[in-house]
Design a protein around this motif. Structure first.
Motif, PDB file in Angstrom:
ATOM      1  N   SER A  43      -0.451  15.279 -22.227  1.00 47.79           N
ATOM      2  CA  SER A  43      -1.645  15.355 -21.377  1.00 47.79           C
ATOM      3  C   SER A  43      -2.157  16.771 -21.189  1.00 47.79           C
ATOM      4  CB  SER A  43      -1.347  14.730 -19.999  1.00 47.79           C
ATOM      5  OG  SER A  43      -0.324  15.430 -19.344  1.00 47.79           O
ATOM      6  N   THR A  44      -1.273  17.734 -21.091  1.00 49.41           N
ATOM      7  CA  THR A  44      -1.699  19.112 -20.779  1.00 49.41           C
ATOM      8  C   THR A  44      -0.852  20.112 -21.562  1.00 49.41           C
ATOM      9  OG1 THR A  44      -0.112  19.197 -18.938  1.00 49.41           O
ATOM     10  CG2 THR A  44      -2.374  18.569 -18.376  1.00 49.41           C
ATOM     11  N   GLY A  45      -1.175  21.381 -21.409  1.00 44.05           N
ATOM     12  CA  GLY A  45      -0.333  22.485 -21.867  1.00 44.05           C
ATOM     13  C   GLY A  45       0.060  22.436 -23.330  1.00 44.05           C
ATOM     14  N   ARG A  84       1.398   4.975 -23.393  1.00 41.68           N
ATOM     15  CA  ARG A  84       1.945   5.188 -22.046  1.00 41.68           C
ATOM     16  C   ARG A  84       3.435   5.484 -22.170  1.00 41.68           C
ATOM     17  NH1 ARG A  84      -0.061   4.076 -17.300  1.00 41.68           N
ATOM     18  NH2 ARG A  84      -1.677   2.753 -18.175  1.00 41.68           N
ATOM     19  N   LEU A  85       3.830   6.652 -21.723  1.00 47.87           N
ATOM     20  CA  LEU A  85       5.227   7.016 -21.957  1.00 47.87           C
ATOM     21  C   LEU A  85       5.755   8.001 -20.921  1.00 47.87           C
ATOM     22  CD1 LEU A  85       7.746   6.773 -23.670  1.00 47.87           C
ATOM     23  CD2 LEU A  85       6.786   8.399 -25.285  1.00 47.87           C
ATOM     24  N   ASP A  86       6.491   7.435 -19.973  1.00 45.06           N
ATOM     25  CA  ASP A  86       7.259   8.263 -19.046  1.00 45.06           C
ATOM     26  C   ASP A  86       8.668   8.319 -19.620  1.00 45.06           C
ATOM     27  OD1 ASP A  86       8.947   9.118 -16.921  1.00 45.06           O
ATOM     28  OD2 ASP A  86       7.383   8.607 -15.486  1.00 45.06           O
ATOM     29  N   VAL A  87       9.155   9.524 -19.881  1.00 39.28           N
ATOM     30  CA  VAL A  87      10.442   9.647 -20.587  1.00 39.28           C
ATOM     31  C   VAL A  87      11.642   9.303 -19.704  1.00 39.28           C
ATOM     32  CG1 VAL A  87       9.505  11.353 -22.202  1.00 39.28           C
ATOM     33  CG2 VAL A  87      10.711  12.146 -20.142  1.00 39.28           C
ATOM     34  N   THR A  88      11.357   8.991 -18.431  1.00 36.74           N
ATOM     35  CA  THR A  88      12.454   8.576 -17.549  1.00 36.74           C
ATOM     36  C   THR A  88      12.490   7.054 -17.376  1.00 36.74           C
ATOM     37  OG1 THR A  88      11.155   8.753 -15.507  1.00 36.74           O
ATOM     38  CG2 THR A  88      12.282  10.745 -16.239  1.00 36.74           C
ATOM     39  N   ASN A 112       9.652  16.165 -28.919  1.00 37.42           N
ATOM     40  CA  ASN A 112      10.080  16.036 -27.523  1.00 37.42           C
ATOM     41  C   ASN A 112       9.548  17.238 -26.759  1.00 37.42           C
ATOM     42  OD1 ASN A 112      11.840  13.682 -27.491  1.00 37.42           O
ATOM     43  ND2 ASN A 112      13.224  14.870 -28.804  1.00 37.42           N
ATOM     44  N   ASN A 113       8.451  17.018 -26.068  1.00 38.26           N
ATOM     45  CA  ASN A 113       7.810  18.140 -25.379  1.00 38.26           C
ATOM     46  C   ASN A 113       7.807  17.978 -23.861  1.00 38.26           C
ATOM     47  OD1 ASN A 113       5.640  20.354 -24.972  1.00 38.26           O
ATOM     48  ND2 ASN A 113       4.691  18.514 -24.139  1.00 38.26           N
ATOM     49  N   ALA A 114       7.724  16.733 -23.370  1.00 35.35           N
ATOM     50  CA  ALA A 114       7.585  16.511 -21.925  1.00 35.35           C
ATOM     51  C   ALA A 114       8.635  17.305 -21.153  1.00 35.35           C
ATOM     52  CB  ALA A 114       7.733  15.018 -21.613  1.00 35.35           C
ATOM     53  N   GLY A 115       8.186  17.974 -20.114  1.00 36.05           N
ATOM     54  CA  GLY A 115       9.146  18.755 -19.336  1.00 36.05           C
ATOM     55  C   GLY A 115       8.574  19.152 -17.994  1.00 36.05           C
ATOM     56  N   ASN A 209       6.598  32.692 -22.371  1.00 35.71           N
ATOM     57  CA  ASN A 209       5.604  32.265 -21.378  1.00 35.71           C
ATOM     58  C   ASN A 209       4.226  32.035 -21.982  1.00 35.71           C
ATOM     59  OD1 ASN A 209       6.750  32.273 -18.539  1.00 35.71           O
ATOM     60  ND2 ASN A 209       7.590  34.154 -19.415  1.00 35.71           N
ATOM     61  N   TYR A 210       3.734  30.817 -21.871  1.00 32.55           N
ATOM     62  CA  TYR A 210       2.395  30.461 -22.345  1.00 32.55           C
ATOM     63  C   TYR A 210       1.667  29.698 -21.248  1.00 32.55           C
ATOM     64  CZ  TYR A 210       3.697  32.054 -26.947  1.00 32.55           C
ATOM     65  OH  TYR A 210       4.081  32.854 -27.987  1.00 32.55           O
ATOM     66  N   LYS A 211       0.348  29.683 -21.407  1.00 37.83           N
ATOM     67  CA  LYS A 211      -0.518  28.991 -20.447  1.00 37.83           C
ATOM     68  C   LYS A 211      -0.225  27.488 -20.452  1.00 37.83           C
ATOM     69  CE  LYS A 211      -5.453  29.388 -19.623  1.00 37.83           C
ATOM     70  NZ  LYS A 211      -6.640  30.010 -20.213  1.00 37.83           N
TER      71      LYS A 211
HETATM   72  N1  LIG Z   1       4.474  26.934 -20.754  1.00 36.16           N
HETATM   73  C1  LIG Z   1       5.487  27.693 -21.028  1.00 36.16           C
HETATM   74  O1  LIG Z   1       5.408  28.919 -20.900  1.00 36.16           O
HETATM   75  C2  LIG Z   1       6.773  27.084 -21.536  1.00 36.16           C
HETATM   76  C3  LIG Z   1       7.763  27.975 -21.979  1.00 36.16           C
HETATM   77  C4  LIG Z   1       8.941  27.442 -22.498  1.00 36.16           C
HETATM   78  C5  LIG Z   1       9.098  26.067 -22.571  1.00 36.16           C
HETATM   79  N2  LIG Z   1       8.114  25.241 -22.120  1.00 36.16           N
HETATM   80  C6  LIG Z   1       8.333  23.799 -22.246  1.00 36.16           C
HETATM   81  O2  LIG Z   1       7.205  23.213 -22.846  1.00 36.16           O
HETATM   82  C7  LIG Z   1       7.153  21.839 -22.493  1.00 36.16           C
HETATM   83  C8  LIG Z   1       5.744  21.503 -22.016  1.00 36.16           C
HETATM   84  O3  LIG Z   1       5.493  22.169 -20.801  1.00 36.16           O
HETATM   85  P1  LIG Z   1       4.132  22.900 -20.439  1.00 36.16           P
HETATM   86  O4  LIG Z   1       4.450  24.293 -20.115  1.00 36.16           O
HETATM   87  O5  LIG Z   1       3.112  22.622 -21.452  1.00 36.16           O
HETATM   88  O6  LIG Z   1       3.798  22.204 -19.031  1.00 36.16           O
HETATM   89  P2  LIG Z   1       2.693  21.135 -18.580  1.00 36.16           P
HETATM   90  O7  LIG Z   1       1.330  21.596 -18.916  1.00 36.16           O
HETATM   91  O8  LIG Z   1       3.003  20.846 -17.157  1.00 36.16           O
HETATM   92  O9  LIG Z   1       3.019  19.863 -19.472  1.00 36.16           O
HETATM   93  C9  LIG Z   1       4.130  19.056 -19.221  1.00 36.16           C
HETATM   94  C10 LIG Z   1       3.897  17.714 -19.839  1.00 36.16           C
HETATM   95  O10 LIG Z   1       5.061  16.903 -19.623  1.00 36.16           O
HETATM   96  C11 LIG Z   1       4.626  15.699 -19.020  1.00 36.16           C
HETATM   97  N3  LIG Z   1       5.672  15.080 -18.205  1.00 36.16           N
HETATM   98  C12 LIG Z   1       6.230  15.509 -17.055  1.00 36.16           C
HETATM   99  N4  LIG Z   1       7.135  14.612 -16.614  1.00 36.16           N
HETATM  100  C13 LIG Z   1       7.132  13.593 -17.509  1.00 36.16           C
HETATM  101  C14 LIG Z   1       7.844  12.387 -17.622  1.00 36.16           C
HETATM  102  N5  LIG Z   1       8.739  11.993 -16.705  1.00 36.16           N
HETATM  103  N6  LIG Z   1       7.596  11.585 -18.688  1.00 36.16           N
HETATM  104  C15 LIG Z   1       6.681  11.934 -19.620  1.00 36.16           C
HETATM  105  N7  LIG Z   1       5.959  13.056 -19.550  1.00 36.16           N
HETATM  106  C16 LIG Z   1       6.188  13.879 -18.512  1.00 36.16           C
HETATM  107  C17 LIG Z   1       3.405  16.041 -18.220  1.00 36.16           C
HETATM  108  O11 LIG Z   1       2.689  14.847 -17.956  1.00 36.16           O
HETATM  109  P3  LIG Z   1       1.900  14.607 -16.574  1.00 36.16           P
HETATM  110  O12 LIG Z   1       0.578  15.295 -16.766  1.00 36.16           O
HETATM  111  O13 LIG Z   1       1.782  13.117 -16.506  1.00 36.16           O
HETATM  112  O14 LIG Z   1       2.714  15.184 -15.473  1.00 36.16           O
HETATM  113  C18 LIG Z   1       2.718  16.968 -19.209  1.00 36.16           C
HETATM  114  O15 LIG Z   1       2.066  16.233 -20.197  1.00 36.16           O
HETATM  115  C19 LIG Z   1       8.211  21.624 -21.433  1.00 36.16           C
HETATM  116  O16 LIG Z   1       9.369  21.077 -22.058  1.00 36.16           O
HETATM  117  C20 LIG Z   1       8.488  23.028 -20.948  1.00 36.16           C
HETATM  118  O17 LIG Z   1       9.769  23.166 -20.411  1.00 36.16           O
HETATM  119  C21 LIG Z   1       6.960  25.717 -21.583  1.00 36.16           C
END
Ligand SMILES: NC(=O)c1ccc[n+]([C@@H]2O[C@H](COP(=O)([O-])OP(=O)(O)OC[C@H]3O[C@@H](n4cnc5c(N)ncnc54)[C@H](OP(=O)(O)O)[C@@H]3O)[C@@H](O)[C@H]2O)c1
Length: 323
Positions: A43-45, A84-88, A112-115, A209-211
């Motif tokens: 959805s985002t990021g 539709r996919l909640d990983v929990t 596997n990206n959700a986090g 660190n990324y947006k």
């Molecule tokens: N941004 C960084 O700087 C950075 C750095 C290192 C690693 N990461 C890793 O990159 C991955 C993506 O994070 P992001 O930074 O892009 O953050 P983000 O924009 O908040 O994206 C997180 C994504 O995970 C989804 N998500 C959260 N809980 C979930 C669940 N229970 N089931 C399925 N989807 C779920 C969110 O969906 P909803 O919109 O529905 O909540 C969203 O699509 C993560 O694993 C994070 O740890 C990020």
């Protein structure tokens, strides 16, 4: 599988990352064109960026999301089918497997990206908060990979998990997040060895660190749960952390992360680990930490290696790259 990058390559990874896309572009025009990839948390990021990158290059993306609005937005992108996919939620994972099977395209890649991230000290964090952190970041990839493994094995495909440099670094007040990303290191290392027997290659991407929206969702969750930090022994530090812009606008777009994912999915000889950082500082602290741990492990034990022996070991590890 390229196991360990040469030392010079370590330091050049961020610089070289845009170049990695060309490895993919070389293959995107061929039979890889229609390969199907599932991305969780699209959805985002970072997940959204990976989804758009794959789709723009003509791959078919099953994009995992949880909210109606996100599912509709993703469905509107060419080459994307929202799932539709909640990983929990195991039922949603099982239903997603069914959707992909019925799609008839097979599944070549899983990302596997959700986090999620939580903040808090390890002596104060509630057990259910820690559980939430590990449930999404560790059990999530475990559940999804386990469910989709037969499809990936059928296509001798690729599994890529978004770890973090927090899989190496462990900062104060980010202990739960670091614990989850350290677990992903072990998870992907073991999985890679197990899946090699089935011609499935496994990589871990370790962004700096990324947006993204990760801080926004962290704060949203704290508000929703009525979580106050006022009583924390670390209230001032946590407040300072939470003062950072909610959209992480100070950081770069995660295009380099997507480029690494493309390489992990489509390069003939993908790496096992991709550290992708936006600046030299993040590379330096991460590599230094790995070396610090090596020195700490080696120190004061009956089989301690001297400097020359350590360098010989390093040379041996570097030589593995050429094998
Ligand atoms: N941004 C960084 O700087 C950075 C750095 C290192 C690693 N990461 C890793 O990159 C991955 C993506 O994070 P992001 O930074 O892009 O953050 P983000 O924009 O908040 O994206 C997180 C994504 O995970 C989804 N998500 C959260 N809980 C979930 C669940 N229970 N089931 C399925 N989807 C779920 C969110 O969906 P909803 O919109 O529905 O909540 C969203 O699509 C993560 O694993 C994070 O740890 C990020």
């Amino acid at each position: 599988m390229r196991n360990f990058p040469k030392l010079a390559t370590f330091l050049l990874i961020a610089w070289a990352m845009p170049g990695l896309a060309s490895a993919d572009e070389a293959s995107a025009g061929g039979e890889n064109h229609a390969k199907a990839i599932l991305v969780t948390g699209a959805s985002t990021g970072i997940g959204r960026n990976i989804t758009e990158t794959l789709a723009a290059k003509g791959y078919f993306v099953y994009a995992g999301a949880r909210k109606e609005k996100d599912l509709a937005e993703l469905n509107a992108i060419e080459n994307v089918q929202a799932v539709r996919l909640d990983v929990t939620v195991q039922e949603e994972i099982d239903a997603a497997v069914e959707t992909v099977r019925k799609g008839g395209r097979g599944l070549y890649g899983l990302v596997n990206n959700a986090g999620v991230a939580i903040v808090g000290s390890l002596i104060e964090v509630e057990e259910d908060e820690l559980d939430f952190q590990l449930d999404v970041n560790v059990f999530g990839p475990y559940r999804v990979t386990k469910a989709f493994a037969p499809l990936i094995m059928e296509s001798k495909g690729r599994i890529t998990t978004i770890g973090s440099i927090s899989g190496i670094l462990s900062g104060p007040l980010f202990g739960p997040y670091s614990m989850s990303k350290h677990a992903i290191e072990a998870y992907t290392d073991s999985l890679a060895r197990e899946m090699a027997d089935f011609d499935v290659q496994v990589s871990v991407i370790e962004p700096g660190n990324y947006k993204s929206d990760i801080f926004k969702s962290l704060r949203r969750r704290m508000e929703r749960n009525g979580q106050s930090i006022d009583d924390s022994l670390f209230a001032e530090q946590i407040k300072r952390m939470l003062e950072a812009p909610v959209d992480r606008a100070q950081h770069k777009e995660p295009d380099e992360v997507s480029a690494a994912v493309m390489d992990a999915l489509f390069a003939d000889d993908p790496k096992h680990r991709y550290m992708v950082v936006p600046n030299e500082f993040e590379a330096q602290i991460t590599i230094t930490q790995i070396m610090r741990e090596m020195v700490q492990l080696n120190e004061g034990q009956p089989y301690t290696y001297d400097r020359e022996a350590l360098i010989a070991i390093m040379d041996g590890v570097l030589a593995e790259l050429d094998e």
